[in-house]
Write an enzyme that holds these catalytic residues in place. Structure first.
Site, PDB file in Angstrom:
ATOM      1  CG  ASP A  85      -2.013  -0.951   1.230  1.00 33.24           C
ATOM      2  OD1 ASP A  85      -2.037  -1.833   0.346  1.00 33.24           O
ATOM      3  OD2 ASP A  85      -2.887  -0.846   2.109  1.00 33.24           O
TER       4      ASP A  85
ATOM      5  CG  HIS B 206       2.424   0.134   4.280  1.00 35.58           C
ATOM      6  ND1 HIS B 206       2.200  -0.800   5.262  1.00 35.58           N
ATOM      7  CD2 HIS B 206       1.280   0.840   4.148  1.00 35.58           C
ATOM      8  CE1 HIS B 206       0.952  -0.650   5.712  1.00 35.58           C
ATOM      9  NE2 HIS B 206       0.381   0.338   5.059  1.00 35.58           N
TER      10      HIS B 206
HETATM   11 ZN    ZN Z   1      -2.605   3.170   3.139  1.00 32.65          ZN
END
Ligand code: ZN
Length: 206
Positions: A34, A180
């Site tokens: 993400d 991430h």
């Molecule tokens: Zn996010």
């Protein structure tokens, strides 16, 4: 036969050590990244995924995509799936429906422009959603909301070995692992260890 047993969730204790090393004997997991793309983390992560021959899903932020289109293009060209993670990462439950649609539509548009593909998968920032947010996503063609089941909280930047350990301790067949690219400086260093660990446990990534 081993794969069938693994899919039923009966597995690992009953399977002899040698059999557990069969590829995918433990089942399949999904890797998701993400908040990117990020200038340094994303290429690093893409190199590692390519070296291990696995594909992932990148839930990209629209304004980051607009700032770094070549990185999202590379993600797409290398066989990864691109999902929508909003334009600038707000809590969508605090916006009205028109604002939510705008957040998601602008991001769809830039992804389409860069990859020539319109996403159908999306992930709400912070996992924050309600029926109005989900309805707005449906209206812009985002038919598949993807949350996660394993969260090593890599964004808070624990050591790479901690990120690895949290993933490997929590992983189960069909896990969706949240990582991430960008928020979490140690994630690129953790990724090869995660991939080696998953393979050693008999998991395949898909
Ligand atoms: Zn996010």
């Amino acid at each position: 036969m081993i794969v069938v047993a693994a899919a039923c969730g009966l597995v690992l204790p009953a399977i002899p050590a040698q059999a557990a090393l069969e590829p995918c004997a433990a089942g399949y997991v999904r890797l998701t990244f993400d908040d990117g793309p990020h200038r340094t983390a994303t290429p690093d992560i893409l190199d590692t995924l390519a070296a291990h021959g696995v594909t992932a899903t990148f839930f990209v932020v629209g304004q980051m995509t607009a700032a770094n289109p070549a990185l999202v293009q590379r993600e797409s060209q290398e066989g990864h799936t691109i999902g929508n993670h909003s334009w600038d990462h707000p809590d969508l439950t605090r916006l009205n429906s028109a604002q939510v649609e705008s957040e998601l539509q602008r991001t769809n548009d830039v992804i389409k422009e860069v990859t020539r593909t319109t996403p159908t998968q999306w992930r709400p920032p912070y996992g924050a959603r309600n029926s109005a947010v989900e309805a707005a996503a449906e209206r812009v063609g985002l038919t598949s909301m993807v949350l996660w089941t394993v969260d090593p909280r890599d964004w808070a930047d624990p050591p790479a070995t901690t990120v690895r350990d949290r993933v490997l301790q929590a992983v189960r067949p069909d896990s969706i692992i949240l990582l991430h690219d960008g928020t979490g400086a140690n994630t690129p260093a953790a990724l090869p260890m995660i991939l080696n660990g998953l393979a050693g446990m008999g998991y395949c990534v898909r």
